[in-house]
Design a protein around this motif. Structure first.
Motif, mmCIF file in Angstrom:
data_model
loop_
_atom_site.group_PDB
_atom_site.id
_atom_site.type_symbol
_atom_site.label_atom_id
_atom_site.label_comp_id
_atom_site.label_asym_id
_atom_site.label_seq_id
_atom_site.Cartn_x
_atom_site.Cartn_y
_atom_site.Cartn_z
ATOM 1 N N LEU A 181 0.845 -1.197 0.000
ATOM 2 C CA LEU A 181 0.000 0.000 0.000
ATOM 3 C C LEU A 181 0.876 1.241 0.000
ATOM 4 O O LEU A 181 1.700 1.423 0.889
ATOM 5 C CB LEU A 181 -0.910 0.006 1.233
ATOM 6 N N ASN A 182 0.674 2.103 -0.993
ATOM 7 C CA ASN A 182 1.515 3.302 -1.116
ATOM 8 C C ASN A 182 1.159 4.413 -0.130
ATOM 9 O O ASN A 182 2.040 4.996 0.498
ATOM 10 C CB ASN A 182 1.435 3.873 -2.535
ATOM 11 N N VAL A 183 -0.132 4.702 -0.012
ATOM 12 C CA VAL A 183 -0.526 5.858 0.803
ATOM 13 C C VAL A 183 -1.723 5.521 1.689
ATOM 14 O O VAL A 183 -2.740 5.012 1.210
ATOM 15 C CB VAL A 183 -0.882 7.072 -0.081
ATOM 16 N N LEU A 184 -1.592 5.826 2.966
ATOM 17 C CA LEU A 184 -2.696 5.746 3.923
ATOM 18 C C LEU A 184 -3.062 7.165 4.306
ATOM 19 O O LEU A 184 -2.214 7.923 4.786
ATOM 20 C CB LEU A 184 -2.268 4.955 5.165
ATOM 21 N N ILE A 185 -4.325 7.536 4.088
ATOM 22 C CA ILE A 185 -4.814 8.851 4.498
ATOM 23 C C ILE A 185 -5.805 8.642 5.639
ATOM 24 O O ILE A 185 -6.930 8.187 5.429
ATOM 25 C CB ILE A 185 -5.471 9.609 3.329
ATOM 26 N N ALA B 208 5.423 -1.627 0.159
ATOM 27 C CA ALA B 208 5.405 -0.648 -0.933
ATOM 28 C C ALA B 208 6.715 0.119 -0.993
ATOM 29 O O ALA B 208 7.237 0.402 -2.082
ATOM 30 C CB ALA B 208 4.243 0.313 -0.755
ATOM 31 N N SER B 209 7.257 0.465 0.163
ATOM 32 C CA SER B 209 8.517 1.203 0.202
ATOM 33 C C SER B 209 9.653 0.386 -0.395
ATOM 34 O O SER B 209 10.468 0.904 -1.174
ATOM 35 C CB SER B 209 8.856 1.607 1.641
ATOM 36 N N SER C 60 8.460 9.752 -0.588
ATOM 37 C CA SER C 60 7.378 10.540 -1.174
ATOM 38 C C SER C 60 6.097 9.712 -1.161
ATOM 39 O O SER C 60 6.102 8.541 -0.766
ATOM 40 C CB SER C 60 7.710 10.916 -2.632
ATOM 41 N N THR C 61 5.007 10.320 -1.621
ATOM 42 C CA THR C 61 3.749 9.580 -1.728
ATOM 43 C C THR C 61 3.798 8.578 -2.873
ATOM 44 O O THR C 61 2.928 7.708 -2.966
ATOM 45 C CB THR C 61 2.555 10.536 -1.935
ATOM 46 N N GLU C 62 4.784 8.697 -3.749
ATOM 47 C CA GLU C 62 4.947 7.715 -4.823
ATOM 48 C C GLU C 62 5.626 6.450 -4.309
ATOM 49 O O GLU C 62 5.594 5.414 -4.960
ATOM 50 C CB GLU C 62 5.770 8.310 -5.971
ATOM 51 N N ARG C 63 6.238 6.546 -3.143
ATOM 52 C CA ARG C 63 6.898 5.389 -2.543
ATOM 53 C C ARG C 63 6.011 4.803 -1.433
ATOM 54 O O ARG C 63 5.406 3.760 -1.603
ATOM 55 C CB ARG C 63 8.263 5.798 -1.994
ATOM 56 N N ALA C 64 5.943 5.473 -0.291
ATOM 57 C CA ALA C 64 5.064 5.051 0.805
ATOM 58 C C ALA C 64 4.879 6.222 1.752
ATOM 59 O O ALA C 64 5.848 6.914 2.079
ATOM 60 C CB ALA C 64 5.649 3.858 1.550
ATOM 61 N N ALA C 65 3.648 6.441 2.190
ATOM 62 C CA ALA C 65 3.382 7.601 3.041
ATOM 63 C C ALA C 65 2.155 7.394 3.913
ATOM 64 O O ALA C 65 1.210 6.686 3.538
ATOM 65 C CB ALA C 65 3.197 8.851 2.185
#
Length: 244
Positions: free
Chosen positions: A80-84, A129-130, A139-144
């Motif tokens: 998973l790349n981004v958790l908001i 994802a990282s 960045s958010t393109e890697r993992a955030a």
């Protein structure tokens, strides 16, 4: 971003984020969690197979692992790349003489405890994802992990008082953001707090000066620019850094 998870996605800012990502083709896989699916969210999912709705009450942390298993089935080795962490609650202006214990507990549970515990549960997928995107910078393109906070959580800018349940829960979330950024730095996972502005939503009220679309556009423009120097910081939707 290959994959994004947004909590509290059935209305308001969360639903606005889902719409933006789909309309701008910004994510290959979108996970939208909510307690109850709104008709609008269901309609969007029916037209977009890359949108996956997960029924989840963030107060019920015992079900987080079950949700993670479902997400893992979809993302596979990509993680998973981004958790908001967007789901939140707010009480109205609360003076010290009127604040109630249950308000404090409910705000802290939804706005602070739930984001921390969900991030903990999703950490293996974020790390995955990282590693998968190790050629990319932080960045958010890697993992955030992006924690949706509020300027009312800023201690330095508190010049009105009141709002005890909401202020305390968001200040605590900001503290969690800072700790997460330190703990996850070695894994190259970016962590930041984001203030969306005072937005016209059910939570923000109709007197708010900012519409959902402008806030969401600013948020994602800002997220796209975040890098290693920005992890552990607190930003406004327009990219302005805010004091803790």
């Amino acid at each position: 971003m290959k994959s994004v998870l947004i909590t509290g996605a059935n209305r308001g800012l969360g639903l606005g984020m889902v719409k933006y990502l789909i309309n701008q083709n910004k994510a290959e896989k979108i996970f939208a969690t909510c307690r109850n699916e709104s008709q609008e969210l269901q309609a969007i999912a029916a037209q977009n197979k890359n949108l996956h709705i997960l029924r989840l009450d963030v107060k019920n942390t015992e079900f987080f692992d079950e949700a993670v298993s479902k997400i893992s089935e979809v993302v596979g080795d990509d993680g998973l790349n981004v958790l908001i962490n967007n789901a939140g609650v707010a009480t109205k202006y609360t003076k010290l003489g009127l604040v109630k214990t249950e308000q404090m507990i409910d705000n802290l549970m939804v706005n602070t405890v739930a984001p921390i515990m969900l991030t903990k549960s999703l950490l293996p997928l974020l790390k995955q994802a990282s590693v998968k995107n190790d050629e990319k910078p932080m960045s958010t393109e890697r993992a955030a992990v992006i924690n949706m906070s509020s300027i009312l959580g800023s201690i330095a800018q508190n010049d009105q008082g009141g709002f005890y349940p909401y202020r305390c829960s968001k200040a605590a979330l900001n503290a969690a953001t800072k700790s997460m950024s330190i703990d996850l730095e070695k894994d190259k996972i970016l962590v930041a707090s984001m203030h969306p502005g005072w937005v016209r939503t059910d939570m923000g009220g109709q007197n708010a000066p900012l519409d959902i679309e402008s806030s969401i556009r600013g948020i994602f423009d800002t997220l796209a620019k975040l890098g290693e120097k920005d992890t552990g910081k607190f930003y406004q939707y327009d990219g302005t850094e805010l004091p803790w």
